[in-house]
Design a protein around this motif. Sequence first.
Motif, PDB file in Angstrom:
ATOM      1  N   PHE A  42     -47.763 -42.090  28.712  1.00  0.00           N
ATOM      2  CA  PHE A  42     -49.168 -41.928  28.786  1.00  0.00           C
ATOM      3  C   PHE A  42     -49.771 -40.844  29.905  1.00  0.00           C
ATOM      4  O   PHE A  42     -50.911 -40.637  29.991  1.00  0.00           O
ATOM      5  CB  PHE A  42     -50.001 -43.312  29.006  1.00  0.00           C
ATOM      6  CG  PHE A  42     -49.918 -44.046  28.098  1.00  0.00           C
ATOM      7  CD1 PHE A  42     -50.581 -44.120  27.009  1.00  0.00           C
ATOM      8  CD2 PHE A  42     -49.068 -45.083  27.818  1.00  0.00           C
ATOM      9  CE1 PHE A  42     -50.499 -45.000  25.758  1.00  0.00           C
ATOM     10  CE2 PHE A  42     -48.895 -46.163  26.931  1.00  0.00           C
ATOM     11  CZ  PHE A  42     -49.489 -45.800  25.810  1.00  0.00           C
ATOM     12  N   TRP A  45     -51.498 -37.817  28.361  1.00  0.00           N
ATOM     13  CA  TRP A  45     -52.940 -38.270  27.864  1.00  0.00           C
ATOM     14  C   TRP A  45     -53.797 -38.617  28.727  1.00  0.00           C
ATOM     15  O   TRP A  45     -54.886 -38.070  28.869  1.00  0.00           O
ATOM     16  CB  TRP A  45     -52.395 -39.651  26.909  1.00  0.00           C
ATOM     17  CG  TRP A  45     -53.876 -40.173  26.539  1.00  0.00           C
ATOM     18  CD1 TRP A  45     -54.724 -39.677  25.529  1.00  0.00           C
ATOM     19  CD2 TRP A  45     -54.787 -41.340  27.129  1.00  0.00           C
ATOM     20  NE1 TRP A  45     -55.892 -40.192  25.418  1.00  0.00           N
ATOM     21  CE2 TRP A  45     -56.032 -41.199  26.240  1.00  0.00           C
ATOM     22  CE3 TRP A  45     -54.507 -41.919  28.132  1.00  0.00           C
ATOM     23  CZ2 TRP A  45     -56.957 -42.332  26.713  1.00  0.00           C
ATOM     24  CZ3 TRP A  45     -55.480 -42.964  28.380  1.00  0.00           C
ATOM     25  CH2 TRP A  45     -56.689 -43.071  27.545  1.00  0.00           C
ATOM     26  N   ARG A  46     -53.227 -39.019  29.996  1.00  0.00           N
ATOM     27  CA  ARG A  46     -54.348 -39.295  30.993  1.00  0.00           C
ATOM     28  C   ARG A  46     -54.821 -38.110  31.684  1.00  0.00           C
ATOM     29  O   ARG A  46     -55.880 -37.859  31.921  1.00  0.00           O
ATOM     30  CB  ARG A  46     -53.579 -40.538  32.203  1.00  0.00           C
ATOM     31  CG  ARG A  46     -53.498 -41.761  31.741  1.00  0.00           C
ATOM     32  CD  ARG A  46     -53.035 -42.582  33.010  1.00  0.00           C
ATOM     33  NE  ARG A  46     -52.970 -43.944  32.698  1.00  0.00           N
ATOM     34  CZ  ARG A  46     -51.685 -44.504  32.153  1.00  0.00           C
ATOM     35  NH1 ARG A  46     -50.722 -43.768  32.711  1.00  0.00           N
ATOM     36  NH2 ARG A  46     -51.542 -45.635  31.990  1.00  0.00           N
ATOM     37  N   ARG A  48     -55.049 -35.195  30.434  1.00  0.00           N
ATOM     38  CA  ARG A  48     -55.709 -34.450  29.503  1.00  0.00           C
ATOM     39  C   ARG A  48     -57.251 -34.872  29.652  1.00  0.00           C
ATOM     40  O   ARG A  48     -58.218 -34.511  29.667  1.00  0.00           O
ATOM     41  CB  ARG A  48     -55.371 -34.418  28.361  1.00  0.00           C
ATOM     42  CG  ARG A  48     -56.135 -33.459  27.236  1.00  0.00           C
ATOM     43  CD  ARG A  48     -55.486 -33.357  25.774  1.00  0.00           C
ATOM     44  NE  ARG A  48     -54.665 -34.483  25.285  1.00  0.00           N
ATOM     45  CZ  ARG A  48     -53.285 -34.903  25.168  1.00  0.00           C
ATOM     46  NH1 ARG A  48     -52.318 -33.689  25.466  1.00  0.00           N
ATOM     47  NH2 ARG A  48     -52.797 -35.732  24.898  1.00  0.00           N
ATOM     48  N   THR A  49     -57.091 -36.181  29.397  1.00  0.00           N
ATOM     49  CA  THR A  49     -58.577 -37.179  29.351  1.00  0.00           C
ATOM     50  C   THR A  49     -59.302 -36.935  30.566  1.00  0.00           C
ATOM     51  O   THR A  49     -60.437 -36.890  30.612  1.00  0.00           O
ATOM     52  CB  THR A  49     -58.230 -38.609  28.852  1.00  0.00           C
ATOM     53  OG1 THR A  49     -57.434 -38.707  27.774  1.00  0.00           O
ATOM     54  CG2 THR A  49     -59.689 -39.141  28.621  1.00  0.00           C
ATOM     55  N   HIS A 221     -56.497 -47.956  21.927  1.00  0.00           N
ATOM     56  CA  HIS A 221     -56.373 -47.095  23.445  1.00  0.00           C
ATOM     57  C   HIS A 221     -55.576 -47.796  24.289  1.00  0.00           C
ATOM     58  O   HIS A 221     -55.466 -47.409  25.442  1.00  0.00           O
ATOM     59  CB  HIS A 221     -57.691 -46.406  23.899  1.00  0.00           C
ATOM     60  CG  HIS A 221     -58.187 -45.155  23.088  1.00  0.00           C
ATOM     61  ND1 HIS A 221     -58.886 -45.212  21.852  1.00  0.00           N
ATOM     62  CD2 HIS A 221     -58.120 -43.926  23.401  1.00  0.00           C
ATOM     63  CE1 HIS A 221     -59.083 -44.286  21.526  1.00  0.00           C
ATOM     64  NE2 HIS A 221     -58.890 -43.223  22.357  1.00  0.00           N
ATOM     65  N   VAL A 249     -55.402 -38.160  20.019  1.00  0.00           N
ATOM     66  CA  VAL A 249     -55.647 -37.130  20.785  1.00  0.00           C
ATOM     67  C   VAL A 249     -56.400 -36.039  19.793  1.00  0.00           C
ATOM     68  O   VAL A 249     -56.020 -36.142  18.612  1.00  0.00           O
ATOM     69  CB  VAL A 249     -54.713 -36.250  21.310  1.00  0.00           C
ATOM     70  CG1 VAL A 249     -53.834 -37.135  22.524  1.00  0.00           C
ATOM     71  CG2 VAL A 249     -53.322 -36.086  20.353  1.00  0.00           C
TER      72      VAL A 249
END
Length: 332
Positions: A42, A45-46, A48-49, A221, A249
């Motif tokens: 993750f 993803w973390r 980017r978020t 999520h 995403v």
Amino acid sequence: MLRVHFTVEDLARVRCAPRPAPVPELHAALLMLGAPHEGLLFGRWRARTLRALPAAAAPLADLVPGGSPPVFLDVRGGTREEGFAEIRAAAPELVRSELERVYAGRGPAPAWIRALHAGGAEGWRTLAAAQRAAYGAVLAPVWGQVQDLHREEFARHAVALAEGGLGAALTALAPGSAFEGGVWTWPAGAGAAGAGGAGAGVAVRDVRLRGRGLVLAPTFHWRGGPLVQDRPGRPVVVAYPAGPGLPPVPDGGADRPGEPLAGVLGPTRAALLRALPAPRTTTELARALGVSAATVSAHTAALRAAGLLATARTGRSVHHSRTATAELLLRR
């Protein structure tokens, strides 16, 4: 470990949420951002978020100083506005007691939290602005995918319920769980959380439905243990991890233009059917769709259960082909 205790009345009051709820899904995503585990899967993803989160969303972190959010955030709501309105309608005494709980022994709270505790309009305005900002950055770009994933999970649960009954359908949601004697037991180590928390340090949690019923809510999520909403006088809601295993995403899996079946089957299963003008093996489908063989196997199993796919073994190979029903669906 989580143990959900059913009465006879509760067995007739189990339902799967018919559509995703934006506010709980947003809270699940924000929890995943702060979860300390699974960095390898993750991390990207973390990162980017977190880059996408505007400064206006920062106050939300003040609500979880110890990782356990206040219970007044435990809402559903069919739309984002309904969910936020439910939070705003929380009883003042509940807001005060929960803020005191999460800040117990943690030093002075930020000014806006103190305003929220006092019931001041400024505190509520800060919270509303932070939630809107977080929703716009985290959930809005992938909401179409969340809806597709929810439809797939809803259909999968319906098939499991029809084929195996309630016990089999419940245990299919959590590997290693069991349903015996009217008690649904999640495996030790899965954790169980109220208010969207991760349940760290909780060895056993017993939830007694007492005729209120149970709502099963897949979340796409959160990858930890079950998230439990247990409010007096309301059905208990158990949110469980579902979907492909990674949060959606914005650039991965949006609906393809001109693909009406994606809204019913989900984009991956619709693409899989389109990729079968002639029989193909699992490996060939994985290459064509750009996904793993395990993902193809999961989707072909669901399509086969729905009567849209036939599978035949030839030697060491397994070939998949569309059924007559699928051919009719694909004609536009």
